[in-house]
Design an enzyme around this catalytic site. Structure first.
Site, PDB file in Angstrom:
ATOM      1  N   ASP A 121     -10.632   2.058 -43.049  1.00  0.00           N
ATOM      2  CA  ASP A 121     -10.386   3.473 -42.796  1.00  0.00           C
ATOM      3  C   ASP A 121     -10.711   4.264 -44.052  1.00  0.00           C
ATOM      4  O   ASP A 121     -10.689   3.723 -45.168  1.00  0.00           O
ATOM      5  CB  ASP A 121      -8.921   3.699 -42.395  1.00  0.00           C
ATOM      6  CG  ASP A 121      -8.624   5.156 -42.037  1.00  0.00           C
ATOM      7  OD1 ASP A 121      -9.493   5.805 -41.420  1.00  0.00           O
ATOM      8  OD2 ASP A 121      -7.529   5.647 -42.385  1.00  0.00           O
ATOM      9  N   HIS A 122     -11.036   5.533 -43.883  1.00  0.00           N
ATOM     10  CA  HIS A 122     -11.255   6.429 -45.007  1.00  0.00           C
ATOM     11  C   HIS A 122      -9.925   7.019 -45.459  1.00  0.00           C
ATOM     12  O   HIS A 122      -9.274   7.746 -44.707  1.00  0.00           O
ATOM     13  CB  HIS A 122     -12.203   7.562 -44.600  1.00  0.00           C
ATOM     14  CG  HIS A 122     -13.616   7.130 -44.419  1.00  0.00           C
ATOM     15  ND1 HIS A 122     -14.467   7.683 -43.471  1.00  0.00           N
ATOM     16  CD2 HIS A 122     -14.354   6.192 -45.066  1.00  0.00           C
ATOM     17  CE1 HIS A 122     -15.642   7.112 -43.551  1.00  0.00           C
ATOM     18  NE2 HIS A 122     -15.599   6.207 -44.507  1.00  0.00           N
ATOM     19  N   TYR A 136      -8.654   9.724 -40.433  1.00  0.00           N
ATOM     20  CA  TYR A 136      -8.816   9.443 -38.996  1.00  0.00           C
ATOM     21  C   TYR A 136     -10.079   8.662 -38.637  1.00  0.00           C
ATOM     22  O   TYR A 136     -10.687   8.916 -37.598  1.00  0.00           O
ATOM     23  CB  TYR A 136      -8.781  10.741 -38.176  1.00  0.00           C
ATOM     24  CG  TYR A 136      -7.786  11.750 -38.655  1.00  0.00           C
ATOM     25  CD1 TYR A 136      -6.423  11.461 -38.672  1.00  0.00           C
ATOM     26  CD2 TYR A 136      -8.190  13.000 -39.105  1.00  0.00           C
ATOM     27  CE1 TYR A 136      -5.498  12.393 -39.124  1.00  0.00           C
ATOM     28  CE2 TYR A 136      -7.277  13.941 -39.556  1.00  0.00           C
ATOM     29  CZ  TYR A 136      -5.926  13.625 -39.567  1.00  0.00           C
ATOM     30  OH  TYR A 136      -5.020  14.542 -40.011  1.00  0.00           O
ATOM     31  N   HIS A 137     -10.446   7.661 -39.427  1.00  0.00           N
ATOM     32  CA  HIS A 137     -11.681   6.933 -39.146  1.00  0.00           C
ATOM     33  C   HIS A 137     -11.489   5.418 -39.118  1.00  0.00           C
ATOM     34  O   HIS A 137     -12.239   4.687 -39.773  1.00  0.00           O
ATOM     35  CB  HIS A 137     -12.749   7.298 -40.193  1.00  0.00           C
ATOM     36  CG  HIS A 137     -13.108   8.733 -40.235  1.00  0.00           C
ATOM     37  ND1 HIS A 137     -13.623   9.360 -41.355  1.00  0.00           N
ATOM     38  CD2 HIS A 137     -13.039   9.707 -39.281  1.00  0.00           C
ATOM     39  CE1 HIS A 137     -13.843  10.631 -41.105  1.00  0.00           C
ATOM     40  NE2 HIS A 137     -13.492  10.866 -39.850  1.00  0.00           N
ATOM     41  N   PRO A 138     -10.533   4.874 -38.363  1.00  0.00           N
ATOM     42  CA  PRO A 138     -10.366   3.419 -38.311  1.00  0.00           C
ATOM     43  C   PRO A 138     -11.499   2.748 -37.536  1.00  0.00           C
ATOM     44  O   PRO A 138     -11.907   3.226 -36.474  1.00  0.00           O
ATOM     45  CB  PRO A 138      -9.025   3.245 -37.597  1.00  0.00           C
ATOM     46  CG  PRO A 138      -8.895   4.467 -36.736  1.00  0.00           C
ATOM     47  CD  PRO A 138      -9.531   5.572 -37.531  1.00  0.00           C
TER      48      PRO A 138
END
Length: 546
Positions: A306-307, A482-484
């Site tokens: 994630d980011h 919000y980038h899993p």
């Protein structure tokens, strides 16, 4: 024939389909739309959430109230993060038709095209930069028209923003004052610089994957069935062949049979959860949860990435930006009136207007830092409002973390949230890169162009900080952006941790495919919504040609 009762769809009599797709998010909507283009093929799309009837979903400028809400959302939290002061981070994920594309910030970003060559080099066959560009263009309806880098006439509305908030233009100016180039199109070659996001909007409204791909199709195609409020509890097998799914809807359990394939598009959290609930995953973990293993696939749920993001927030004078002061509320009332009449003005803004990419150190082949700028005060996923004043928010995230986490079952109960452990900052160099990102955005924040928007710094209270002080701020305040991805990654047959091949087919199973962000071998250098749509375009086309 069994009846499937759904409180929105009424009594549904059909229980056999060619394809059963689990999850109506970015990938699932594309898959359902493209596969049902063939009238001889029957498709059922299942969504655990409801219809996208919340007005805030469709009006971009209402994003500030949408993201922090608990509706249309799985409301996940991570396990305590040892490297983030043992905090449990809130992970909003879409639980509604359109999935996370219905609640995100509508930032259209593809990552670096070289990211897809990296996938192919890592064993994901067929995923080159030029392959990816072709499918990005096929999906796109770019408001500025088609060219070498963009497509027109595709389902997904992508708008080139021509009128943003004045503070966003000052952010871009500040970026150039700090030594970055101004970028007019982040998708046309070198993207190292600052500019304004393209957005997934059309005619002033959010263009989620559902509205882009399925709004008209649902009404027009008799071979397409969409069931909302339908929680899939497990995949059903005959040996190792997927036969269908066991779903709960309207208080009743029903079996939906897939004659050709079950397609999992439930996202990087729910897809591995469903695989494990169904007996596909690490055999020792499944047995410990009381689940009989069907296929021992140790990579299921692993490779979570994630980011991680750090935000700097400043108070502005009342009325200067989007906010909750009396002056701003008056501006918002006028903006709502303008939007109602013409679909123009401030309410068409995705709020996360400003964008930038940069390198954390010299010698990198591509930017590893991304910036997001909001002409408003946004903290804790929109939950914390700066009542009585206004502000600006400058985000910075590290794009290529080496940290790897996992998703595991909390129990064999499908209604229980899984255990999400992204293991933030556990990888070598991740903290140092995020410190560099924070220092870069602080340098931009110091520039004269933003001086008129900074009345007082809130987080942090001052920008002159040592590396140790930046590290402490990151541990205390960093959050997901919000980038899993990555929990069912593609890879070579010889790679025992690869869950699928390059087409998303699950190793060791028949009639079972994964199509969503969990396929990504590694994070791309940008926002993940557009890449997930691209991936579904590519895989669905290959399935139709097979």
């Amino acid at each position: 024939m069994l009846a499937f009762h759904n409180r929105e769809a009424g009594i549904f009599m059909r229980t056999e389909f060619d394809y059963v797709i689990v999850g109506a998010g970015s990938a699932g909507c594309v898959m359902a739309s493209r596969l049902s283009e063939d009238p001889s093929v029957s498709v059922c799309l299942l969504e655990a959430g409801g219809r996208d009837r919340d007005l805030r979903i469709h009006v971009p400028g209402m994003l500030g109230d949408l993201l922090g809400s608990r509706s249309s959302n799985w409301n996940y939290h991570t396990a305590p993060q040892a490297n983030l002061d043992n905090r449990r981070l809130y992970w909003p994920r879409g639980k509604v038709l359109g999935g996370s594309s219905a609640i995100n910030a509508m930032c259209y970003s593809r990552g670096d095209l070289g990211d897809y060559d990296d996938w192919e080099d890592a064993g994901a066959e067929g995923w080159s930069a030029m392959d990816a560009l072709h499918w990005f263009k096929r999906s796109e309806d770019y408001s500025a028209g088609a060219d070498q880098w963009h497509g027109a006439g595709g389902p997904l509305g992508v708008a080139k923003v021509t009128r943003g908030h004045p503070a966003t233009e000052h952010f871009v100016m500040a970026g150039t004052q700090a030594g970055l180039r101004r970028i007019d199109d982040f998708h046309a070659g070198n993207r190292d610089g600052v500019g304004v996001f393209d957005t997934t909007t059309r005619a002033g409204r959010r263009c989620s994957a559902y509205t882009a791909y399925l709004g008209p199709s649902e009404r027009e195609r008799s071979n397409l069935t969409i069931l909302s409020h339908a929680l899939v509890r497990r995949i059903l097998f005959d040996g190792t062949r997927a036969q269908g799914v066991d779903a709960m809807g309207g208080g009743e359990a029903r079996l939906l049979v897939a004659r050709r394939e079950v397609i999992l598009s439930a996202g990087a959290i729910n897809t591995p959860q469903l695989l494990m609930l169904s007996g596909i995953g690490p055999a020792d973990h499944l047995s410990a949860c009381g689940i009989s293993p069907v296929i021992d696939l140790p990579g299921v749920g692993e490779n979570l990435q994630d980011h991680l993001d750090i935000a700097l927030l400043a108070r502005s004078a009342p009325g200067k930006t989007i906010g909750y002061s009396l002056q701003s509320m008056g501006q918002m009332a006028l903006a709502l009136g303008e939007y109602a009449i013409s679909r123009r003005g401030l309410m068409t803004s995705n709020l996360a207007e400003g964008c930038g990419f940069a390198c954390s150190r010299e010698g990198l082949g591509k930017p590893d830092i991304q910036l997001h700028f909001l002409p408003g005060y946004s903290d804790r996923h929109g939950e914390e409002k700066f009542i009585g004043s206004n502000g600006i928010t400058l985000h910075a995230c590290h794009l290529y973390p080496s940290s790897r986490g996992r998703v595991r079952l909390g129990s064999a109960d499908p209604a229980e949230h899984p255990v999400i452990d992204p293991a933030y900052l556990s990888g070598e160099g991740d903290l140092e890169a995020l410190i560099a990102a924070a220092k870069l955005v602080a340098e931009i924040a110091r520039q004269p162009a933003l001086a008129g928007y900074v009345e007082k710094w809130v987080y942090p209270e001052h920008l002159d900080r040592t590396d140790d002080e930046w590290a402490a701020l990151i541990r205390a305040r960093a959050e997901t952006i919000y980038h899993p991805v990555g929990t069912c990654r593609m890879g070579r047959r010889s790679d025992e941790m690869a869950v699928t091949d390059g087409s998303g087919a699950v190793r060791g199973a028949a009639g079972l495919r994964v199509v969503d962000a969990s396929l990504m071998p590694s994070l791309i250098g940008g926002n993940t919504n557009a890449p997930v749509i691209m991936m579904a375009e590519k895989i669905s086309a290959a399935m139709k040609e097979a």
